[in-house]
Design a protein around this motif. Structure first.
Motif, PDB file in Angstrom:
ATOM      1  N   ALA A 297       0.855  -1.195   0.000  1.00 29.14           N
ATOM      2  CA  ALA A 297       0.000   0.000   0.000  1.00 29.14           C
ATOM      3  C   ALA A 297       0.885   1.236   0.000  1.00 29.14           C
ATOM      4  N   TYR A 298       0.675   2.130  -0.973  1.00 27.06           N
ATOM      5  CA  TYR A 298       1.453   3.361  -1.110  1.00 27.06           C
ATOM      6  C   TYR A 298       0.495   4.547  -0.970  1.00 27.06           C
ATOM      7  N   SER A 299       0.658   5.322   0.111  1.00 23.66           N
ATOM      8  CA  SER A 299      -0.279   6.407   0.411  1.00 23.66           C
ATOM      9  C   SER A 299       0.366   7.788   0.301  1.00 23.66           C
ATOM     10  N   GLU A 300       1.437   7.911  -0.479  1.00 21.95           N
ATOM     11  CA  GLU A 300       2.143   9.182  -0.602  1.00 21.95           C
ATOM     12  C   GLU A 300       1.926   9.859  -1.949  1.00 21.95           C
ATOM     13  N   ALA A 301       0.991   9.343  -2.757  1.00 21.88           N
ATOM     14  CA  ALA A 301       0.704   9.981  -4.037  1.00 21.88           C
ATOM     15  C   ALA A 301      -0.168  11.215  -3.830  1.00 21.88           C
ATOM     16  N   THR A 302      -0.294  12.033  -4.859  1.00 21.82           N
ATOM     17  CA  THR A 302      -1.143  13.216  -4.774  1.00 21.82           C
ATOM     18  C   THR A 302      -2.616  12.806  -4.821  1.00 21.82           C
ATOM     19  N   ALA A 303      -3.497  13.759  -4.510  1.00 23.74           N
ATOM     20  CA  ALA A 303      -4.935  13.486  -4.548  1.00 23.74           C
ATOM     21  C   ALA A 303      -5.464  13.446  -5.976  1.00 23.74           C
ATOM     22  N   HIS A 304      -4.659  13.904  -6.957  1.00 24.31           N
ATOM     23  CA  HIS A 304      -5.134  13.985  -8.331  1.00 24.31           C
ATOM     24  C   HIS A 304      -4.249  13.179  -9.282  1.00 24.31           C
ATOM     25  N   VAL A 305      -3.677  12.095  -8.769  1.00 21.87           N
ATOM     26  CA  VAL A 305      -2.837  11.237  -9.589  1.00 21.87           C
ATOM     27  C   VAL A 305      -3.662  10.600 -10.705  1.00 21.87           C
ATOM     28  N   GLU A 306      -3.037  10.427 -11.872  1.00 19.97           N
ATOM     29  CA  GLU A 306      -3.653   9.653 -12.942  1.00 19.97           C
ATOM     30  C   GLU A 306      -3.171   8.208 -12.778  1.00 19.97           C
ATOM     31  N   PRO A 307      -4.025   7.337 -12.240  1.00 26.27           N
ATOM     32  CA  PRO A 307      -3.554   5.981 -11.894  1.00 26.27           C
ATOM     33  C   PRO A 307      -2.983   5.203 -13.073  1.00 26.27           C
ATOM     34  N   ASP A 308      -3.518   5.441 -14.280  1.00 25.33           N
ATOM     35  CA  ASP A 308      -3.031   4.677 -15.425  1.00 25.33           C
ATOM     36  C   ASP A 308      -1.694   5.181 -15.952  1.00 25.33           C
ATOM     37  N   SER A 309      -1.122   6.192 -15.314  1.00 25.83           N
ATOM     38  CA  SER A 309       0.192   6.691 -15.723  1.00 25.83           C
ATOM     39  C   SER A 309       1.312   6.190 -14.822  1.00 25.83           C
TER      40      SER A 309
ATOM     41  N   SER B 281      18.035   0.510 -10.216  1.00 22.43           N
ATOM     42  CA  SER B 281      19.316  -0.186 -10.366  1.00 22.43           C
ATOM     43  C   SER B 281      19.226  -1.358 -11.338  1.00 22.43           C
ATOM     44  N   GLY B 282      18.006  -1.820 -11.637  1.00 20.15           N
ATOM     45  CA  GLY B 282      17.822  -2.941 -12.542  1.00 20.15           C
ATOM     46  C   GLY B 282      18.169  -4.298 -11.949  1.00 20.15           C
ATOM     47  N   GLN B 283      18.385  -4.375 -10.637  1.00 21.44           N
ATOM     48  CA  GLN B 283      18.810  -5.630 -10.001  1.00 21.44           C
ATOM     49  C   GLN B 283      17.648  -6.445  -9.452  1.00 21.44           C
ATOM     50  N   HIS B 284      16.459  -5.840  -9.358  1.00 27.11           N
ATOM     51  CA  HIS B 284      15.312  -6.538  -8.782  1.00 27.11           C
ATOM     52  C   HIS B 284      14.123  -6.457  -9.750  1.00 27.11           C
ATOM     53  N   PRO B 285      14.028  -7.395 -10.672  1.00 27.94           N
ATOM     54  CA  PRO B 285      12.875  -7.395 -11.584  1.00 27.94           C
ATOM     55  C   PRO B 285      11.575  -7.566 -10.797  1.00 27.94           C
ATOM     56  N   LEU B 286      10.589  -6.754 -11.137  1.00 29.56           N
ATOM     57  CA  LEU B 286       9.296  -6.874 -10.478  1.00 29.56           C
ATOM     58  C   LEU B 286       8.191  -6.620 -11.489  1.00 29.56           C
ATOM     59  N   GLU B 287       7.018  -7.144 -11.175  1.00 28.20           N
ATOM     60  CA  GLU B 287       5.858  -7.012 -12.051  1.00 28.20           C
ATOM     61  C   GLU B 287       4.630  -6.681 -11.200  1.00 28.20           C
ATOM     62  N   ILE B 288       3.912  -5.648 -11.586  1.00 31.61           N
ATOM     63  CA  ILE B 288       2.666  -5.305 -10.890  1.00 31.61           C
ATOM     64  C   ILE B 288       1.546  -6.137 -11.491  1.00 31.61           C
ATOM     65  N   LEU B 289       1.045  -7.096 -10.720  1.00 33.78           N
ATOM     66  CA  LEU B 289      -0.048  -7.943 -11.189  1.00 33.78           C
ATOM     67  C   LEU B 289      -1.378  -7.206 -11.153  1.00 33.78           C
ATOM     68  N   GLU B 290      -1.516  -6.325 -10.157  1.00 36.21           N
ATOM     69  CA  GLU B 290      -2.786  -5.618  -9.986  1.00 36.21           C
ATOM     70  C   GLU B 290      -2.538  -4.310  -9.260  1.00 36.21           C
ATOM     71  N   GLN B 291      -3.244  -3.268  -9.677  1.00 36.23           N
ATOM     72  CA  GLN B 291      -3.163  -1.974  -9.010  1.00 36.23           C
ATOM     73  C   GLN B 291      -4.564  -1.453  -8.742  1.00 36.23           C
ATOM     74  N   SER B 292      -4.801  -0.997  -7.517  1.00 41.03           N
ATOM     75  CA  SER B 292      -6.072  -0.378  -7.157  1.00 41.03           C
ATOM     76  C   SER B 292      -5.786   1.010  -6.596  1.00 41.03           C
TER      77      SER B 292
ATOM     78  N   ALA C 231      -8.156  13.740 -20.654  1.00 38.40           N
ATOM     79  CA  ALA C 231      -9.131  12.707 -20.322  1.00 38.40           C
ATOM     80  C   ALA C 231      -8.435  11.606 -19.558  1.00 38.40           C
ATOM     81  N   ARG C 232      -7.469  12.005 -18.725  1.00 38.98           N
ATOM     82  CA  ARG C 232      -6.745  11.107 -17.857  1.00 38.98           C
ATOM     83  C   ARG C 232      -5.964  10.067 -18.644  1.00 38.98           C
ATOM     84  N   ALA C 233      -5.527  10.442 -19.853  1.00 33.16           N
ATOM     85  CA  ALA C 233      -4.703   9.531 -20.631  1.00 33.16           C
ATOM     86  C   ALA C 233      -3.278   9.590 -20.132  1.00 33.16           C
ATOM     87  N   PRO C 234      -2.525   8.465 -20.188  1.00 29.41           N
ATOM     88  CA  PRO C 234      -1.153   8.475 -19.692  1.00 29.41           C
ATOM     89  C   PRO C 234      -0.252   9.378 -20.522  1.00 29.41           C
ATOM     90  N   MET C 235       0.718   9.955 -19.866  1.00 27.96           N
ATOM     91  CA  MET C 235       1.669  10.853 -20.537  1.00 27.96           C
ATOM     92  C   MET C 235       3.050  10.258 -20.352  1.00 27.96           C
TER      93      MET C 235
END
Length: 388
Positions: free
Chosen positions: A39-51, A58-69, A239-243
């Motif tokens: 859980a990450y609660s330090e984003a702004t109140a107007h974040v575009e989640p799809d961005s 460092s590229g030493q720890h590969p990770l994959e986000i399976l799901e984001q809410s 329209a909240r499109a990713p940039m």
């Protein structure tokens, strides 16, 4: 297994002209092999989640986000009332406990500020809250508007949040602790340039001071942030499109130099504040970014007898000549944005205010005008008024 991710090292902002910014922050992660809930609660109140981009720099720890809410319903009395609609809870008044059933909570959800609605949408939500948001409580078989006392809520466990929160399910092959980088696009930021030009009592030389004004309305304070400002007409779909291409700006490395340095970036110009600064929520901060003395300037008087009124242009009225022609003579100021004229920095669009010192040394306002983005070695010509 769940974890809470807090912002770590120095955050970075790249703020654009058009009410948005790219945020880059460091997030300490402690992942196990397999799937970890974070859980990450330090984003702004107007974040575009799809961005959102989360990666190990460092590229030493590969990770994959399976799901984001993304949840933007921080806990409040009205929200808790809505969670117990149709149920009875205790209310406290004058030391007594009153049992009441919540028929209607009156809660109106406040969604994050979407670009396609903006301030008009927020104002509509406030009006709905004030007009139709009054709670209805049943006490002893009778309905009443308003609360019969201070509500006492039972424990909700972990289903509520205190701030807007991103929840990730992260897949990792190996366990490890490391500082990940999170980047995203958010609205709620703007910046503009203003220029003050001061002339002596006589003569046309001017001293120029340029200010950058940054406005933070994103719902979050950034402490000791590295701030960059992008000048230019960057295409942004509202329209909240990713940039996604914007993240390159946040990866630029600035060299220590004056308070603000400038460099070309793609087809735009990037201005870097060399000192880290704290930018609080709902704060306007000003920084001087250009200071030049002894700039040579010309005063021009322009007469155009056929000058059209600002309302002319739809071909419904022809300009008047002869005795009906324009009788005003425009006063214009002109100077070169060149190194030989003590300038030479590409200047972002903004307002120019002219002042002239009187015989007693006091400054008197002498007119103002707007300039567009102005490259180096271009001539700036603006109107300050009409001659008396």
């Amino acid at each position: 297994m769940g974890a809470t991710a807090m912002a770590g090292a120095q955050p970075a902002l790249t703020i654009y002209n058009d009410n948005f910014a790219v945020v880059r922050d460091i997030v300490p992660l402690d992942l196990k092999a397999g799937v970890t809930s974070v859980a990450y609660s330090e984003a702004t109140a107007h974040v575009e989640p799809d961005s959102v981009i989360l990666r190990d720099p460092s590229g030493q720890h590969p990770l994959e986000i399976l799901e984001q809410s993304y949840r933007n319903d921080p806990i409040s009395q009205d929200l808790l009332l809505s969670l117990f609609e149709g149920k009875a809870i205790d209310f406290q008044k004058d030391g007594k406990i009153i049992k009441g059933k919540i028929i209607r909570s009156g809660y109106v959800p406040h969604y994050s500020a979407m670009d396609e609605f903006g301030q008009e949408y927020q104002q509509q939500q406030m009006e709905m809250s004030s007009q139709g948001g009054q709670p209805i409580i049943e006490v002893d078989g009778q309905l009443q508007f308003g609360l019969p006392g201070r509500p006492l809520f039972p424990d909700l466990g972990g289903d509520t949040i205190l701030k807007p929160t991103l929840n990730w399910l992260i897949q990792s092959e190996n366990p490890g602790r490391f500082d990940a980088e999170v980047g995203y696009v958010t609205s709620g930021f703007s910046w503009e340039a203003d220029y003050n030009l001061v002339s002596p009592e006589t003569g046309d030389t001017v001293d120029l001071i340029g200010w950058i004004t940054i406005n933070n309305q994103c719902g979050k304070t950034f402490k000791d942030a590295k701030i960059k400002l992008m000048a230019g007409d960057v295409s942004k779909i509202h329209a909240r499109a990713p940039m996604m291409q914007s993240f390159a700006a946040a990866d630029m490395v600035a060299a220590a130099a004056p308070p603000v340095t400038e460099k070309a970036f793609d087809e735009y110009h990037l201005y870097t504040l060399e000192r880290s600064t704290t930018l609080r929520d709902r704060e306007m901060k000003q920084v001087e970014f250009v200071h030049a003395e002894g700039v040579s300037s010309k005063t021009l008087y322009v007469y155009d007898g056929a000058e059209l009124s600002p309302y002319y242009g739809d071909n419904t009225e022809a300009p008047q000549y002869g005795t009906q022609s324009n009788k005003k003579v425009r006063v214009m100021r002109e100077f070169s944005n060149s190194e030989s004229n003590h300038l030479g920095m590409p200047l972002p669009k903004g307002k120019l205010r002219f002042y002239r010192r009187d015989a007693d040394g006091q400054l008197e306002f002498a007119g103002e005008d707007q300039i567009d983005h102005t490259p180096k070695d271009e001539t700036i010509r603006v109107t300050t008024g009409n001659a008396f």
